[in-house]
Design a protein around this motif. Structure first.
Motif, PDB file in Angstrom:
ATOM      1  N   HIS A   1      35.866  37.920  45.082  1.00 46.80           N
ATOM      2  CA  HIS A   1      36.867  36.701  44.787  1.00 46.80           C
ATOM      3  C   HIS A   1      37.572  35.882  45.255  1.00 46.80           C
ATOM      4  O   HIS A   1      37.632  34.689  45.378  1.00 46.80           O
ATOM      5  CB  HIS A   1      37.999  37.597  43.567  1.00 46.80           C
ATOM      6  CG  HIS A   1      38.653  39.034  44.119  1.00 46.80           C
ATOM      7  ND1 HIS A   1      39.507  38.243  44.812  1.00 46.80           N
ATOM      8  CD2 HIS A   1      39.310  39.667  43.995  1.00 46.80           C
ATOM      9  CE1 HIS A   1      40.687  38.994  45.408  1.00 46.80           C
ATOM     10  NE2 HIS A   1      40.520  40.019  44.561  1.00 46.80           N
ATOM     11  N   TYR A   2      37.554  36.817  47.377  1.00 44.91           N
ATOM     12  CA  TYR A   2      37.681  35.561  48.033  1.00 44.91           C
ATOM     13  C   TYR A   2      37.132  34.540  48.061  1.00 44.91           C
ATOM     14  O   TYR A   2      37.052  33.541  47.991  1.00 44.91           O
ATOM     15  CB  TYR A   2      37.809  36.374  49.689  1.00 44.91           C
ATOM     16  CG  TYR A   2      38.317  34.880  50.059  1.00 44.91           C
ATOM     17  CD1 TYR A   2      40.232  35.496  50.261  1.00 44.91           C
ATOM     18  CD2 TYR A   2      37.693  34.745  51.604  1.00 44.91           C
ATOM     19  CE1 TYR A   2      40.441  34.450  51.534  1.00 44.91           C
ATOM     20  CE2 TYR A   2      37.936  34.041  52.171  1.00 44.91           C
ATOM     21  CZ  TYR A   2      39.640  33.558  52.340  1.00 44.91           C
ATOM     22  OH  TYR A   2      39.558  33.202  53.508  1.00 44.91           O
ATOM     23  N   VAL A   3      35.458  35.297  48.438  1.00 42.38           N
ATOM     24  CA  VAL A   3      34.583  33.665  48.314  1.00 42.38           C
ATOM     25  C   VAL A   3      34.281  33.188  46.911  1.00 42.38           C
ATOM     26  O   VAL A   3      34.823  31.727  46.829  1.00 42.38           O
ATOM     27  CB  VAL A   3      33.245  34.603  48.667  1.00 42.38           C
ATOM     28  CG1 VAL A   3      32.042  33.295  48.867  1.00 42.38           C
ATOM     29  CG2 VAL A   3      32.907  35.408  50.043  1.00 42.38           C
TER      30      VAL A   3
ATOM     31  N   THR B   1      29.017  47.169  41.481  1.00 44.38           N
ATOM     32  CA  THR B   1      30.291  47.194  42.481  1.00 44.38           C
ATOM     33  C   THR B   1      30.806  45.355  43.006  1.00 44.38           C
ATOM     34  O   THR B   1      31.675  45.538  44.004  1.00 44.38           O
ATOM     35  CB  THR B   1      30.100  47.715  43.905  1.00 44.38           C
ATOM     36  OG1 THR B   1      29.349  47.944  44.206  1.00 44.38           O
ATOM     37  CG2 THR B   1      30.517  49.658  42.934  1.00 44.38           C
ATOM     38  N   PHE B   2      29.821  45.065  42.952  1.00 44.79           N
ATOM     39  CA  PHE B   2      29.815  43.520  42.962  1.00 44.79           C
ATOM     40  C   PHE B   2      30.306  42.391  42.286  1.00 44.79           C
ATOM     41  O   PHE B   2      30.135  41.202  42.282  1.00 44.79           O
ATOM     42  CB  PHE B   2      28.718  43.036  44.016  1.00 44.79           C
ATOM     43  CG  PHE B   2      29.405  43.987  45.249  1.00 44.79           C
ATOM     44  CD1 PHE B   2      30.251  44.178  46.233  1.00 44.79           C
ATOM     45  CD2 PHE B   2      27.769  44.351  45.936  1.00 44.79           C
ATOM     46  CE1 PHE B   2      29.958  44.880  47.064  1.00 44.79           C
ATOM     47  CE2 PHE B   2      27.929  45.798  47.028  1.00 44.79           C
ATOM     48  CZ  PHE B   2      28.948  45.527  47.839  1.00 44.79           C
ATOM     49  N   ASP B   3      30.329  42.756  40.679  1.00 41.83           N
ATOM     50  CA  ASP B   3      30.074  42.079  39.961  1.00 41.83           C
ATOM     51  C   ASP B   3      31.020  40.750  39.562  1.00 41.83           C
ATOM     52  O   ASP B   3      32.179  41.694  39.954  1.00 41.83           O
ATOM     53  CB  ASP B   3      31.063  43.014  38.178  1.00 41.83           C
ATOM     54  CG  ASP B   3      30.755  41.955  37.026  1.00 41.83           C
ATOM     55  OD1 ASP B   3      31.499  41.727  36.374  1.00 41.83           O
ATOM     56  OD2 ASP B   3      28.923  42.288  36.986  1.00 41.83           O
ATOM     57  N   PRO B   4      30.330  39.833  39.447  1.00 45.45           N
ATOM     58  CA  PRO B   4      31.183  38.366  39.179  1.00 45.45           C
ATOM     59  C   PRO B   4      32.954  38.504  38.605  1.00 45.45           C
ATOM     60  O   PRO B   4      33.703  38.546  38.860  1.00 45.45           O
ATOM     61  CB  PRO B   4      30.774  37.169  39.574  1.00 45.45           C
ATOM     62  CG  PRO B   4      29.809  37.230  40.394  1.00 45.45           C
ATOM     63  CD  PRO B   4      29.234  39.704  39.634  1.00 45.45           C
ATOM     64  N   GLY B   5      31.993  39.333  37.318  1.00 49.92           N
ATOM     65  CA  GLY B   5      33.452  38.883  36.288  1.00 49.92           C
ATOM     66  C   GLY B   5      34.371  40.037  36.368  1.00 49.92           C
ATOM     67  O   GLY B   5      35.480  39.839  36.253  1.00 49.92           O
ATOM     68  N   ASP B   6      34.245  41.240  37.138  1.00 50.54           N
ATOM     69  CA  ASP B   6      35.019  41.759  37.427  1.00 50.54           C
ATOM     70  C   ASP B   6      36.045  41.502  38.891  1.00 50.54           C
ATOM     71  O   ASP B   6      37.360  41.799  38.295  1.00 50.54           O
ATOM     72  CB  ASP B   6      34.537  43.531  37.629  1.00 50.54           C
ATOM     73  CG  ASP B   6      33.950  44.252  36.606  1.00 50.54           C
ATOM     74  OD1 ASP B   6      34.184  43.956  35.707  1.00 50.54           O
ATOM     75  OD2 ASP B   6      33.056  45.305  36.619  1.00 50.54           O
ATOM     76  N   ALA B   7      34.887  40.485  39.776  1.00 47.70           N
ATOM     77  CA  ALA B   7      35.927  40.512  40.429  1.00 47.70           C
ATOM     78  C   ALA B   7      37.149  39.591  40.217  1.00 47.70           C
ATOM     79  O   ALA B   7      38.322  39.313  40.324  1.00 47.70           O
ATOM     80  CB  ALA B   7      35.079  39.823  42.304  1.00 47.70           C
ATOM     81  N   ARG B   8      36.632  38.434  38.809  1.00 44.22           N
ATOM     82  CA  ARG B   8      37.613  37.342  38.899  1.00 44.22           C
ATOM     83  C   ARG B   8      38.813  38.343  37.777  1.00 44.22           C
ATOM     84  O   ARG B   8      39.886  37.788  37.674  1.00 44.22           O
ATOM     85  CB  ARG B   8      37.210  36.532  37.483  1.00 44.22           C
ATOM     86  CG  ARG B   8      36.250  35.647  38.177  1.00 44.22           C
ATOM     87  CD  ARG B   8      35.428  34.028  37.091  1.00 44.22           C
ATOM     88  NE  ARG B   8      34.813  34.854  36.366  1.00 44.22           N
ATOM     89  CZ  ARG B   8      33.731  35.488  36.988  1.00 44.22           C
ATOM     90  NH1 ARG B   8      32.476  34.695  37.869  1.00 44.22           N
ATOM     91  NH2 ARG B   8      32.666  35.034  35.895  1.00 44.22           N
ATOM     92  N   ARG B   9      38.531  39.404  36.768  1.00 45.42           N
ATOM     93  CA  ARG B   9      39.557  40.130  35.998  1.00 45.42           C
ATOM     94  C   ARG B   9      40.390  40.270  37.071  1.00 45.42           C
ATOM     95  O   ARG B   9      41.733  41.218  36.551  1.00 45.42           O
ATOM     96  CB  ARG B   9      38.717  41.054  35.564  1.00 45.42           C
ATOM     97  CG  ARG B   9      39.973  42.065  34.637  1.00 45.42           C
ATOM     98  CD  ARG B   9      38.816  42.889  34.021  1.00 45.42           C
ATOM     99  NE  ARG B   9      39.817  44.294  32.844  1.00 45.42           N
ATOM    100  CZ  ARG B   9      39.019  45.229  32.330  1.00 45.42           C
ATOM    101  NH1 ARG B   9      38.085  45.487  32.650  1.00 45.42           N
ATOM    102  NH2 ARG B   9      40.113  45.752  32.075  1.00 45.42           N
ATOM    103  N   LEU B  10      40.087  41.125  38.326  1.00 45.07           N
ATOM    104  CA  LEU B  10      40.938  42.029  39.590  1.00 45.07           C
ATOM    105  C   LEU B  10      41.835  40.827  40.249  1.00 45.07           C
ATOM    106  O   LEU B  10      42.740  41.349  40.252  1.00 45.07           O
ATOM    107  CB  LEU B  10      40.334  42.460  39.973  1.00 45.07           C
ATOM    108  CG  LEU B  10      40.894  43.575  41.648  1.00 45.07           C
ATOM    109  CD1 LEU B  10      42.157  44.305  40.737  1.00 45.07           C
ATOM    110  CD2 LEU B  10      39.995  44.501  41.815  1.00 45.07           C
TER     111      LEU B  10
END
Length: 270
Positions: free
Chosen positions: A173-175, A253-262
């Protein structure tokens, strides 16, 4: 001359990375929770060249993380590298002054605050990079979405795996949130390393020391691949490495949707 900040830089791999950049004439600030270790680091650094500084801080505190950012902003006009290594296992649930679980704070939230908070300085660096030492490439465990703070049922192993998976998503999510940025993110799983610290209670402490004596690498050996990647900087904003090998960015472990959620959860939390 590189400007480098190392969170958790008084022991283990963080210390070796800091010493590497001092030997090449860099300006290096290490952040640590133990003043005595900070003094030892500065004493060793004095004969290496470069310019070394130590900031004493408890990264379990949200306020302390923000204080660190202010101090770094006063010391530097630009940063070339931010290195994130601070981590402790908590056998029993450790609640911080902010009411949060300690593993979550050290393994994810502190790294979130420092990464986002120091972005402006990093973007002014020549070849800026955030190096995040964790468990990249390991797919066991998952973010404990229903209870991020493990308030209901704490387990050191589950909390550590949840923190590790959250840390993986931090790089993503930083990127995502800096699509036009120059700062690269290097997520690293190092070899099993003798860190120089052991906060486990007995008899786990003795067991861990025995295993480390037989199987663990010295920090100077463990950082070789990480330093090579930091200095050479391959293409791509998100660089994933595990024990010297490239990691597939398509892992769950690098799922973009999970990253946005977190990221959204973290914004609300802060």
């Amino acid at each position: 001359m590189k400007n480098v900040v190392v969170a958790g830089g008084t022991t283990g791999m963080g210390r070796e990375i800091a010493l590497h950049y001092l030997r090449s004439g860099g300006r290096v600030t290490v952040i640590g929770s133990t003043p005595a270790r900070g003094e030892e680091f500065l004493a060793e650094a004095a004969g290496l060249g470069g310019e070394a500084a130590f900031v004493h801080a408890d990264l379990l505190s949200i306020a302390e993380n923000h204080r660190v950012i202010k101090e770094i902003e006063e010391r530097y006009d630009a940063l070339d590298a931010l290195v994130l290594t601070a981590m402790l296992p908590f056998v029993r649930r450790r609640e911080t002054a902010d009411g949060l679980e300690g593993t979550f704070v050290l393994y994810y939230l502190s790294r979130f605050i420092l990464s986002y908070g120091l972005t402006d300085l990093l973007e002014r660096g020549e070849t800026p990079i955030i190096t995040n030492i964790g468990a990249t490439g390991i797919t066991k465990g998952a973010v404990n979405w229903d209870d991020l703070q493990f308030a209901r049922k704490y387990s050191m192993v589950r909390a550590t795996m949840s923190g590790g998976r959250a840390n993986d998503l931090l790089g993503v999510h930083y990127v995502q949130n800096h699509p036009g940025g120059r700062t690269k993110v290097l997520m690293v799983q190092p070899p099993y390393t003798r860190s120089g610290t052991n906060h486990l209670p007995q008899p786990l402490r003795t067991v861990a020391r025995g295993l480390a004596a037989v199987f663990a690498k010295a920090p100077a050996e463990s950082v070789r691949d990480t330093l090579a990647v930091m200095d050479e900087q391959p293409d791509g904003r998100l660089i994933l490495r595990a024990v010297g090998e490239t990691v597939d960015p398509g892992l769950k472990t690098f799922d973009p949707g999970d990253a946005r959620r977190l990221y959204e959860i973290t914004q609300k939390l802060l």
